[in-house]
Design a protein around this motif. Structure first.
Motif, PDB file in Angstrom:
ATOM      1  N   TRP A  23      -3.369 -10.938   0.871  1.00 46.71           N
ATOM      2  CA  TRP A  23      -3.204  -9.488   0.888  1.00 46.71           C
ATOM      3  C   TRP A  23      -2.753  -8.998   2.261  1.00 46.71           C
ATOM      4  O   TRP A  23      -1.887  -8.134   2.373  1.00 46.71           O
ATOM      5  N   GLU A  24      -3.301  -9.568   3.318  1.00 47.93           N
ATOM      6  CA  GLU A  24      -2.939  -9.144   4.666  1.00 47.93           C
ATOM      7  C   GLU A  24      -1.455  -9.371   4.950  1.00 47.93           C
ATOM      8  O   GLU A  24      -0.861  -8.691   5.788  1.00 47.93           O
ATOM      9  N   LEU A  25      -0.854 -10.310   4.248  1.00 49.48           N
ATOM     10  CA  LEU A  25       0.561 -10.635   4.463  1.00 49.48           C
ATOM     11  C   LEU A  25       1.487  -9.592   3.866  1.00 49.48           C
ATOM     12  O   LEU A  25       2.595  -9.367   4.361  1.00 49.48           O
ATOM     13  N   VAL A  26       1.051  -8.943   2.768  1.00 50.54           N
ATOM     14  CA  VAL A  26       1.951  -8.048   2.023  1.00 50.54           C
ATOM     15  C   VAL A  26       1.515  -6.591   2.048  1.00 50.54           C
ATOM     16  O   VAL A  26       2.269  -5.717   1.627  1.00 50.54           O
ATOM     17  N   ALA A  27       0.312  -6.300   2.516  1.00 47.91           N
ATOM     18  CA  ALA A  27      -0.239  -4.952   2.400  1.00 47.91           C
ATOM     19  C   ALA A  27       0.580  -3.910   3.159  1.00 47.91           C
ATOM     20  O   ALA A  27       0.910  -2.847   2.614  1.00 47.91           O
ATOM     21  N   ASP A  28       0.909  -4.209   4.403  1.00 48.60           N
ATOM     22  CA  ASP A  28       1.532  -3.199   5.260  1.00 48.60           C
ATOM     23  C   ASP A  28       2.905  -3.582   5.806  1.00 48.60           C
ATOM     24  O   ASP A  28       3.557  -2.769   6.452  1.00 48.60           O
ATOM     25  N   SER A  29       3.332  -4.806   5.556  1.00 47.24           N
ATOM     26  CA  SER A  29       4.614  -5.256   6.093  1.00 47.24           C
ATOM     27  C   SER A  29       5.338  -6.107   5.050  1.00 47.24           C
ATOM     28  O   SER A  29       4.766  -6.473   4.021  1.00 47.24           O
ATOM     29  N   ILE A  30       6.587  -6.423   5.342  1.00 46.74           N
ATOM     30  CA  ILE A  30       7.395  -7.251   4.458  1.00 46.74           C
ATOM     31  C   ILE A  30       7.337  -8.686   4.959  1.00 46.74           C
ATOM     32  O   ILE A  30       7.759  -8.970   6.086  1.00 46.74           O
ATOM     33  N   PRO A  31       6.802  -9.626   4.164  1.00 47.97           N
ATOM     34  CA  PRO A  31       6.632 -11.002   4.646  1.00 47.97           C
ATOM     35  C   PRO A  31       7.964 -11.713   4.808  1.00 47.97           C
ATOM     36  O   PRO A  31       8.942 -11.424   4.101  1.00 47.97           O
ATOM     37  N   HIS A  32       8.007 -12.647   5.738  1.00 49.71           N
ATOM     38  CA  HIS A  32       9.198 -13.468   5.911  1.00 49.71           C
ATOM     39  C   HIS A  32       9.397 -14.321   4.653  1.00 49.71           C
ATOM     40  O   HIS A  32       8.421 -14.796   4.065  1.00 49.71           O
ATOM     41  N   LYS A  38       0.825  -1.214   0.000  1.00 52.63           N
ATOM     42  CA  LYS A  38       0.000   0.000   0.000  1.00 52.63           C
ATOM     43  C   LYS A  38       0.861   1.266   0.000  1.00 52.63           C
ATOM     44  O   LYS A  38       0.620   2.195  -0.769  1.00 52.63           O
ATOM     45  N   GLU A  39       1.851   1.288   0.863  1.00 47.16           N
ATOM     46  CA  GLU A  39       2.705   2.476   0.976  1.00 47.16           C
ATOM     47  C   GLU A  39       3.537   2.677  -0.284  1.00 47.16           C
ATOM     48  O   GLU A  39       3.643   3.800  -0.805  1.00 47.16           O
ATOM     49  N   VAL A  40       4.113   1.598  -0.793  1.00 45.87           N
ATOM     50  CA  VAL A  40       4.969   1.707  -1.981  1.00 45.87           C
ATOM     51  C   VAL A  40       4.137   2.061  -3.207  1.00 45.87           C
ATOM     52  O   VAL A  40       4.551   2.877  -4.048  1.00 45.87           O
ATOM     53  N   TRP A  41       2.940   1.477  -3.321  1.00 45.10           N
ATOM     54  CA  TRP A  41       2.100   1.782  -4.480  1.00 45.10           C
ATOM     55  C   TRP A  41       1.671   3.251  -4.458  1.00 45.10           C
ATOM     56  O   TRP A  41       1.691   3.928  -5.499  1.00 45.10           O
ATOM     57  N   ALA A  42       1.307   3.754  -3.300  1.00 47.60           N
ATOM     58  CA  ALA A  42       0.957   5.170  -3.188  1.00 47.60           C
ATOM     59  C   ALA A  42       2.131   6.052  -3.602  1.00 47.60           C
ATOM     60  O   ALA A  42       1.954   7.100  -4.247  1.00 47.60           O
ATOM     61  N   LEU A  43       3.347   5.633  -3.246  1.00 45.81           N
ATOM     62  CA  LEU A  43       4.532   6.393  -3.644  1.00 45.81           C
ATOM     63  C   LEU A  43       4.742   6.343  -5.154  1.00 45.81           C
ATOM     64  O   LEU A  43       5.099   7.355  -5.774  1.00 45.81           O
ATOM     65  N   LEU A  44       4.512   5.178  -5.781  1.00 44.19           N
ATOM     66  CA  LEU A  44       4.649   5.092  -7.238  1.00 44.19           C
ATOM     67  C   LEU A  44       3.663   6.027  -7.940  1.00 44.19           C
ATOM     68  O   LEU A  44       4.004   6.661  -8.954  1.00 44.19           O
ATOM     69  N   LEU A  45       2.459   6.121  -7.417  1.00 45.05           N
ATOM     70  CA  LEU A  45       1.490   7.063  -7.985  1.00 45.05           C
ATOM     71  C   LEU A  45       2.006   8.488  -7.875  1.00 45.05           C
ATOM     72  O   LEU A  45       1.852   9.309  -8.792  1.00 45.05           O
ATOM     73  N   GLN A  54      -4.859  -9.202  -4.375  1.00 43.87           N
ATOM     74  CA  GLN A  54      -3.920  -8.108  -4.146  1.00 43.87           C
ATOM     75  C   GLN A  54      -4.371  -6.831  -4.869  1.00 43.87           C
ATOM     76  O   GLN A  54      -4.253  -5.727  -4.330  1.00 43.87           O
ATOM     77  N   LEU A  55      -4.887  -6.980  -6.081  1.00 44.87           N
ATOM     78  CA  LEU A  55      -5.423  -5.828  -6.800  1.00 44.87           C
ATOM     79  C   LEU A  55      -6.631  -5.255  -6.064  1.00 44.87           C
ATOM     80  O   LEU A  55      -6.769  -4.035  -5.918  1.00 44.87           O
ATOM     81  N   GLU A  56      -7.495  -6.140  -5.603  1.00 46.88           N
ATOM     82  CA  GLU A  56      -8.656  -5.681  -4.840  1.00 46.88           C
ATOM     83  C   GLU A  56      -8.239  -5.011  -3.537  1.00 46.88           C
ATOM     84  O   GLU A  56      -8.884  -4.073  -3.071  1.00 46.88           O
ATOM     85  N   GLY A  57      -7.139  -5.493  -2.942  1.00 48.20           N
ATOM     86  CA  GLY A  57      -6.638  -4.856  -1.729  1.00 48.20           C
ATOM     87  C   GLY A  57      -6.288  -3.400  -1.970  1.00 48.20           C
ATOM     88  O   GLY A  57      -6.601  -2.527  -1.151  1.00 48.20           O
ATOM     89  N   LEU A  58      -5.668  -3.126  -3.100  1.00 48.40           N
ATOM     90  CA  LEU A  58      -5.342  -1.741  -3.449  1.00 48.40           C
ATOM     91  C   LEU A  58      -6.611  -0.923  -3.650  1.00 48.40           C
ATOM     92  O   LEU A  58      -6.729   0.206  -3.164  1.00 48.40           O
TER      93      LEU A  58
END
Length: 374
Positions: A337-346, A179-186, A206-210
């Motif tokens: 989506w919950e795994l990648v939306a706001d944090s970096i997954p292991h 979410k944060e990185v995509w907002a920055l790309l915009l 993931q697209l729906e998450g955005l």
């Protein structure tokens, strides 16, 4: 022809002129048909209203000389050259050969280390920067911070000898903080550093998450789609929301050649399996980016001079077996989506701790995704 109107809901905050304008026009957003069971099903009329296919322009048939008009109006060439592994003198010459033949889209990534070769190949072909559409990707590890994302783009621009990229992509959802990185790309797009932005290896969730986060949807999603892995639900979602399908590994790295009915079709039509696979992708309205370092195959991969009729397209549709040639990148479209939306997954979440090192070897390493070519 007029561009297709933006189909995405506006975001809150400061991340883009287009989203603020949409808000001013009273866009209220809508519910997703891909969400939980608690969400209401859309009626057929609503789904029809949402259906916004992109426009293909130019050329006597899909392929070289044709352009896909993206959602915000930018024209993207429909056939491209993938550049993973095209390093050094051979790589530069392969890129120049493709450009001389009529290719006008080159796909790369900072990770591939081929951006300088692309700049050199453009000069070698006698073309200017503005005549070539360049797609590149943010470095996965740069997702650690916004500053590193900016630095990743800055390095790509330096390598390319350019002050903008035509298309800038998130390389993979497994990079995290989406979410944060995509907002920055915009924001980087709105600053003029990229003409369009998109993602790679993203799935519907993931697209729906955005979209449900109130962010504009990508204009492009680069995924592994070919005759043997067709992902109809994902490509239908793309078409419904005005997202271009850029197909990486459109030949499945050549690993399915001789192992399906496509080989018999190629014999019957007097064409190669590669030509049929690329022609199928083009006629589906996709943007294939086959890669090769061999000039003869680069020409063959243009798949020009013939068309597939509906019966032949239907026959190819029967080849779908879900085969994945990119065994580390492609499965990531299924990450929660919950795994990648706001944090970096292991790395354990996506197989990043698998053994196997080395470039260009079939070791099971994630590096193999980018270092083999047809």
């Amino acid at each position: 022809m007029a561009a297709v109107a933006d189909d995405s809901p506006p975001s809150r905050g400061r991340w883009g002129r287009a989203r603020r304008e949409a808000c001013a026009q009273g866009y209220g957003g809508r519910r997703s048909r891909w969400g939980s069971d608690a969400k209401a099903e859309k009626t057929s009329a609503q789904e029809e209203e949402d259906f916004r296919p992109l426009v293909l322009e130019g050329g006597p048939r899909p392929g070289v000389g044709c352009f896909l008009r993206l959602r915000r109006g930018l024209r993207m060439p429909q056939l491209g050259l993938g550049s993973g592994g095209l390093e050094g003198r051979e790589g530069r010459e392969a890129i120049a050969a493709a450009l001389r033949a009529g290719y006008r889209l080159i796909d790369t990534a900072l990770y591939y280390r081929t951006e300088k070769e692309i700049a050199a190949g453009i000069r070698l072909a006698g073309l200017s920067r503005s005549e070539v559409f360049i797609s590149t990707k943010v470095l996965q590890k740069a997702h650690a911070s916004n500053a590193q994302v900016r630095e990743s783009l800055k390095e790509s621009l330096k390598n390319l000898g350019s002050n903008y990229v035509d298309l800038y992509l998130i390389h993979n959802p497994r990079a995290g903080r989406i979410k944060e990185v995509w907002a920055l790309l915009l924001q980087l797009r709105d600053e003029g550093l990229a003409r369009a932005v998109g993602v790679s290896n993203f799935g519907i969730a993931q697209l729906e998450g955005l979209r449900e986060a109130g962010l504009e949807l990508p204009e492009v999603n680069q995924i592994e789609v070919h005759c043997w892995r067709q992902l109809p639900e994902v490509t239908a979602y793309h078409e419904r929301h005005g997202i271009a399908t850029m197909t990486m590994a459109p030949l499945a790295r050549g690993r399915m050649f001789g192992h399906s009915d496509l080989a018999k079709m190629a014999e019957e039509l007097g064409r190669s399996e590669a030509e049929l696979a690329i022609r199928w992708s083009l006629q589906k309205g996709f943007v294939p980016i086959p890669k090769s370092i061999n000039s003869r195959r680069i020409l063959q991969n243009m798949a020009d001079g013939f068309d597939l009729n509906q019966r032949q397209m239907d026959r190819i549709a029967q080849l779908d077996s879900g085969y994945m040639s990119c065994t580390m990148a492609s499965p990531c479209h299924e990450l929660a989506w919950e795994l990648v939306a706001d944090s970096i997954p292991h790395p354990d979440a996506w197989g990043g701790n698998r053994k196997g090192k080395g470039r260009g070897k079939h070791t099971g390493s994630w590096t193999d995704d980018y270092q083999t070519w047809w």
